[in-house]
Structure formats: structure tokens, C-alpha cells
Motif scaffolding. Structure first.
Motif, PDB file in Angstrom:
ATOM      1  N   UNK A  95      12.285  30.699 -10.081  1.00  0.00           N
ATOM      2  CA  UNK A  95      11.301  30.363  -9.047  1.00  0.00           C
ATOM      3  C   UNK A  95      11.723  29.130  -8.250  1.00  0.00           C
ATOM      4  N   UNK A  96      11.186  28.949  -7.038  1.00  0.00           N
ATOM      5  CA  UNK A  96      11.625  27.876  -6.146  1.00  0.00           C
ATOM      6  C   UNK A  96      11.491  26.459  -6.717  1.00  0.00           C
ATOM      7  N   UNK A  97      10.465  26.207  -7.488  1.00  0.00           N
ATOM      8  CA  UNK A  97      10.299  24.878  -8.081  1.00  0.00           C
ATOM      9  C   UNK A  97      10.826  24.906  -9.506  1.00  0.00           C
ATOM     10  N   UNK A  98      11.977  25.520  -9.664  1.00  0.00           N
ATOM     11  CA  UNK A  98      12.414  25.910 -10.982  1.00  0.00           C
ATOM     12  C   UNK A  98      13.242  24.976 -11.815  1.00  0.00           C
ATOM     13  N   UNK A  99      13.417  23.718 -11.449  1.00  0.00           N
ATOM     14  CA  UNK A  99      14.265  22.880 -12.296  1.00  0.00           C
ATOM     15  C   UNK A  99      13.565  22.593 -13.612  1.00  0.00           C
ATOM     16  N   UNK A 100      14.245  22.950 -14.703  1.00  0.00           N
ATOM     17  CA  UNK A 100      13.736  22.691 -16.045  1.00  0.00           C
ATOM     18  C   UNK A 100      14.166  21.305 -16.490  1.00  0.00           C
ATOM     19  N   UNK A 101      15.414  20.936 -16.163  1.00  0.00           N
ATOM     20  CA  UNK A 101      15.898  19.613 -16.530  1.00  0.00           C
ATOM     21  C   UNK A 101      17.395  19.474 -16.320  1.00  0.00           C
ATOM     22  N   UNK A 102      17.868  18.236 -16.471  1.00  0.00           N
ATOM     23  CA  UNK A 102      19.298  17.934 -16.452  1.00  0.00           C
ATOM     24  C   UNK A 102      19.645  17.252 -17.751  1.00  0.00           C
ATOM     25  N   UNK A 103      20.762  17.656 -18.340  1.00  0.00           N
ATOM     26  CA  UNK A 103      21.166  17.132 -19.647  1.00  0.00           C
ATOM     27  C   UNK A 103      22.663  16.818 -19.640  1.00  0.00           C
ATOM     28  N   UNK A 104      23.093  16.146 -20.681  1.00  0.00           N
ATOM     29  CA  UNK A 104      24.482  15.691 -20.768  1.00  0.00           C
ATOM     30  C   UNK A 104      25.456  16.696 -21.365  1.00  0.00           C
ATOM     31  N   UNK A 105      24.962  17.604 -22.218  1.00  0.00           N
ATOM     32  CA  UNK A 105      25.889  18.493 -22.932  1.00  0.00           C
ATOM     33  C   UNK A 105      25.491  19.957 -22.767  1.00  0.00           C
ATOM     34  N   UNK A 106      26.477  20.821 -22.994  1.00  0.00           N
ATOM     35  CA  UNK A 106      26.218  22.261 -22.951  1.00  0.00           C
ATOM     36  C   UNK A 106      25.224  22.651 -24.037  1.00  0.00           C
ATOM     37  N   UNK A 107      25.318  22.039 -25.196  1.00  0.00           N
ATOM     38  CA  UNK A 107      24.379  22.329 -26.280  1.00  0.00           C
ATOM     39  C   UNK A 107      22.950  21.995 -25.913  1.00  0.00           C
ATOM     40  N   UNK A 108      22.760  20.867 -25.233  1.00  0.00           N
ATOM     41  CA  UNK A 108      21.410  20.500 -24.785  1.00  0.00           C
ATOM     42  C   UNK A 108      20.903  21.476 -23.725  1.00  0.00           C
ATOM     43  N   UNK A 109      21.802  21.930 -22.863  1.00  0.00           N
ATOM     44  CA  UNK A 109      21.413  22.896 -21.829  1.00  0.00           C
ATOM     45  C   UNK A 109      20.968  24.213 -22.469  1.00  0.00           C
ATOM     46  N   UNK A 110      21.724  24.677 -23.439  1.00  0.00           N
ATOM     47  CA  UNK A 110      21.365  25.915 -24.142  1.00  0.00           C
ATOM     48  C   UNK A 110      20.031  25.745 -24.866  1.00  0.00           C
ATOM     49  N   UNK A 111      19.811  24.596 -25.468  1.00  0.00           N
ATOM     50  CA  UNK A 111      18.535  24.345 -26.150  1.00  0.00           C
ATOM     51  C   UNK A 111      17.362  24.410 -25.158  1.00  0.00           C
ATOM     52  N   UNK A 112      17.564  23.893 -23.944  1.00  0.00           N
ATOM     53  CA  UNK A 112      16.515  23.983 -22.925  1.00  0.00           C
ATOM     54  C   UNK A 112      16.245  25.437 -22.541  1.00  0.00           C
ATOM     55  N   UNK A 113      17.288  26.215 -22.401  1.00  0.00           N
ATOM     56  CA  UNK A 113      17.110  27.630 -22.076  1.00  0.00           C
ATOM     57  C   UNK A 113      16.322  28.314 -23.195  1.00  0.00           C
ATOM     58  N   UNK A 114      16.746  28.114 -24.429  1.00  0.00           N
ATOM     59  CA  UNK A 114      16.084  28.744 -25.572  1.00  0.00           C
ATOM     60  C   UNK A 114      14.624  28.303 -25.662  1.00  0.00           C
TER      61      UNK A 114
END
Length: 132
Positions: A95-114
Motif C-alpha cells: 500500500x502507498x503508506x507502506x513503510x514498515x521500517x528500516x533496519x541494519x541487517x537482513x535478519x532484522x528485515x526478515x523478522x519484520x516481514x515475518x
């Protein structure tokens, strides 16, 4: 697991293998640009997660997406990951207002997705969204 689920699982796993191999080959051929490293790192981390491993991974413009269908147009029920030039990762919803977050590592990014996976998400269906 019935035969249909076994077939779907095989299609999804083959895509995981192919996508990861493709990005590893790009790194070898084109060099370790930060965003290329980030794309491969997200794919590797996501493959380790049992929930995301059920989905069909694909990349577009170095962004890593996860689909609940195996053919275009993909049905995307979870956020996707954008590797950034500074080595960080941005997690976005469709969605247009879709930023979930910004993180430092790929592992943190995957955790946000999950953390944004809808209830009752299941193994990616073969075919188009309306087939599933």
C-alpha cells in the motif's frame, strides 16, 4: 502432505534455489555492490524461516518479494525488502503508506516481514491468484 502439496512445495523450493543461485552468480560476475549483497543476504535469511520458505520468492530491481502464488501476477500478502545503498534494509508493504521500517541487517528485515504475516498463510499455490 498430499501429492498436490508436494508438487507445490517442490516448485517453491526450486524457485528458492534458482533465485539464490542467480544472485550468487550476479555477485560473482558483476562484483559485490552493497545492494547485490543485501539482496542475496535477504534471500538466504528468508529461506531459513519456515514461514517465508513456503512462499514463492522473486526479485525485482533488487527488491525481495514473497508471493502466495507461483505465477505472475503474483499475490503478495507480506511486506517486501529493499536493500539500500548504505547497507541497510527497508521493509515495505504494497500500500502507498507502506513503510514498515528500516533496519541494519537482513535478519532484522526478515523478522519484520515475518512479523507482518497474515494468519493462516499457507504454501504458495501454483498458478494465478484466482486459481489458488
Amino acid at each position: 502432505m498430499n501429492v498436490n502439496e508436494e508438487t507445490r512445495a517442490a516448485v517453491v523450493e526450486a524457485q528458492w534455489l534458482d533465485t539464490r543461485r542467480t544472485w550468487a552468480d550476479r555477485l560473482e560476475r558483476l562484483g559485490p555492490e552493497v545492494w547485490r549483497l543485501g539482496t542475496l543476504a535477504v534471500l538466504e535469511e528468508a529461506h531459513e524461516d519456515p514461514i517465508l520458505r513456503q512462499l514463492y520468492p522473486y526479485t525485482s530491481h533488487c527488491h525481495v518479494h514473497f508471493s502466495s502464488t507461483t505465477r505472475f501476477p503474483y499475490e503478495v500478502a507480506v511486506p517486501f525488502v529493499i536493500p539500500l545503498p548504505d547497507g541497510r534494509f527497508r521493509v515495505m508493504r504494497k500500500d502507498p503508506a507502506g513503510q514498515v521500517g528500516e533496519v541494519d541487517t537482513a535478519g532484522e528485515a526478515v523478522a519484520l516481514v515475518v512479523g507482518h504475516v497474515p494468519p493462516r498463510l499457507r504454501l504458495a499455490a501454483t498458478g494465478l491468484p484466482m486459481d489458488g
